[in-house]
Write a protein that holds these residues in place. Structure first.
Motif, mmCIF file in Angstrom:
data_model
loop_
_atom_site.group_PDB
_atom_site.id
_atom_site.type_symbol
_atom_site.label_atom_id
_atom_site.label_comp_id
_atom_site.label_asym_id
_atom_site.label_seq_id
_atom_site.Cartn_x
_atom_site.Cartn_y
_atom_site.Cartn_z
ATOM 1 N N GLY A 73 61.082 60.725 44.735
ATOM 2 C CA GLY A 73 62.396 60.168 44.491
ATOM 3 C C GLY A 73 62.967 59.425 45.685
ATOM 4 N N ASP A 74 63.947 58.582 45.399
ATOM 5 C CA ASP A 74 64.498 57.659 46.398
ATOM 6 C C ASP A 74 63.371 56.882 47.063
ATOM 7 O OD1 ASP A 74 66.908 58.651 45.635
ATOM 8 O OD2 ASP A 74 67.478 59.464 47.577
ATOM 9 N N HIS A 112 63.175 65.845 42.850
ATOM 10 C CA HIS A 112 63.861 65.209 43.971
ATOM 11 C C HIS A 112 64.828 66.144 44.689
ATOM 12 C CE1 HIS A 112 65.475 62.173 46.549
ATOM 13 N NE2 HIS A 112 66.675 62.260 46.021
ATOM 14 N N ILE A 113 65.673 66.841 43.942
ATOM 15 C CA ILE A 113 66.709 67.673 44.548
ATOM 16 C C ILE A 113 66.460 69.128 44.193
ATOM 17 C CG2 ILE A 113 69.190 68.108 44.744
ATOM 18 C CD1 ILE A 113 69.716 65.257 43.899
ATOM 19 N N ASP A 167 67.647 51.305 46.096
ATOM 20 C CA ASP A 167 68.486 51.290 44.901
ATOM 21 C C ASP A 167 67.666 50.672 43.779
ATOM 22 O OD1 ASP A 167 68.590 48.522 45.299
ATOM 23 O OD2 ASP A 167 70.747 48.436 45.606
ATOM 24 N N ASP A 212 61.338 60.215 49.710
ATOM 25 C CA ASP A 212 62.392 59.373 50.282
ATOM 26 C C ASP A 212 61.828 58.229 51.121
ATOM 27 O OD1 ASP A 212 65.165 60.882 49.728
ATOM 28 O OD2 ASP A 212 63.607 62.383 50.070
ATOM 29 N N GLU A 257 62.069 60.524 39.712
ATOM 30 C CA GLU A 257 63.356 59.853 39.808
ATOM 31 C C GLU A 257 64.232 60.515 40.873
ATOM 32 O OE1 GLU A 257 66.324 61.799 36.500
ATOM 33 O OE2 GLU A 257 64.925 60.254 35.800
ATOM 34 N N GLY A 258 64.966 59.690 41.609
ATOM 35 C CA GLY A 258 65.893 60.178 42.616
ATOM 36 C C GLY A 258 67.300 59.713 42.318
ATOM 37 N N ASN A 259 68.235 60.063 43.169
ATOM 38 C CA ASN A 259 69.604 59.616 42.948
ATOM 39 C C ASN A 259 69.792 58.140 43.296
ATOM 40 O OD1 ASN A 259 69.241 61.054 45.611
ATOM 41 N ND2 ASN A 259 71.166 60.002 46.060
ATOM 42 N N HIS A 260 68.909 57.578 44.142
ATOM 43 C CA HIS A 260 68.972 56.144 44.447
ATOM 44 C C HIS A 260 68.220 55.308 43.416
ATOM 45 C CE1 HIS A 260 70.653 55.652 48.654
ATOM 46 N NE2 HIS A 260 70.630 56.962 48.520
ATOM 47 N N PRO A 302 67.076 56.072 39.758
ATOM 48 C CA PRO A 302 66.912 56.942 38.592
ATOM 49 C C PRO A 302 66.079 56.353 37.471
ATOM 50 C CG PRO A 302 69.072 55.917 38.556
ATOM 51 C CD PRO A 302 68.435 55.525 39.863
ATOM 52 N N HIS A 312 65.201 64.719 49.211
ATOM 53 C CA HIS A 312 66.616 64.377 49.124
ATOM 54 C C HIS A 312 67.413 64.581 50.414
ATOM 55 C CE1 HIS A 312 70.547 63.680 47.388
ATOM 56 N NE2 HIS A 312 70.943 64.885 47.710
#
Length: 216
Positions: A78-79, A138-139, A83, A33, A111-114, A116, A151
């Motif tokens: 990730g993240d 990431h999660i 963005d 992050d 890859e993260g949710n922000h 991907p 995350h």
């Protein structure tokens, strides 16, 4: 002592005071992050003006962590960018700095949710990295074992001040956010307490990493 050594899933690892995790046997440094470009995203989407120094500060601390252990592999969990457009928003100086840090070593963007999608700056982009007995993603996933994830940006309080922390039990490690402009989730939040076993430990970042029973 600016690191805390512990054994996770039969593997010796070290949590650095900066918030990075080092796996000596693999010469692997893991951070989570980074959220590079957060101030640029806020300005772009909301018109909010934040001091535009977070990328510089985050990269400076990352460079210091790398100098401490000299990794051959760097895993960003990730993240890493705030963005999908934040990579394009990096100015030339920050882009060159990041490229220099990546040079001569294996660099993996999880890859993260922000963020991907893959980045154009280099390195390898992966959904997750299995490296038995550990898996980097990431999660966190329920039922996982040997998992290192991020995350949630865990934080815990000591002497009246909340600090980013790593939390771990026999099955999983959840990393703190490494980025400068990142908030955090208290460890007693159900999203974290329901994931972790009762014996889970929190290790707080700071000049000296401080282990303590994970606050619930």
């Amino acid at each position: 002592m600016n690191k805390y050594a512990f054994t996770f899933c039969g593997t010796d690892v070290e949590f650095l005071s900066s918030g990075a995790l080092f796996w000596p046997a693999r010469k692997l440094l893991c951070v989570s992050d980074l959220h590079l470009g957060r101030s640029e995203r806020y300005a772009r989407l909301a018109g909010a003006l934040l001091p535009p120094y977070e990328t510089r500060d985050t990269l400076a601390r990352l460079e210091a962590a790398m100098a401490q252990v000299e990794p051959q592999v760097v895993v960003c969990l990730g993240d890493s960018f705030d963005d999908a457009a934040a990579e394009d928003g990096l100015d030339d100086e920050m882009r060159l700095w990041l490229t220099r840090l990546m040079a001569g070593r294996r660099w993996i963007w999880i890859e993260g949710n922000h963020d991907p999608g893959p980045v154009e700056i280099g390195g390898s982009h992966m959904a997750e990295l299995p490296d038995p007995p550990l898996t980097f993603r990431h999660i966190a996933r329920e039922g996982a074992a040997g998992e290192v994830s991020g995350h949630y940006h865990p934080k815990a309080r000591v002497t009246g001040k909340a600090r980013p922390c790593l939390i771990y039990d026999s099955d999983r490690i959840i990393m703190p956010a490494f980025g400068t402009y990142t908030g955090g989730l208290r460890t007693w939040d159900a999203a974290l307490s329901n994931l972790m076993r009762p014996e889970a430990v929190a290790i707080l970042t700071g000049p000296k990493p401080i282990p303590m029973p994970m606050p619930r």
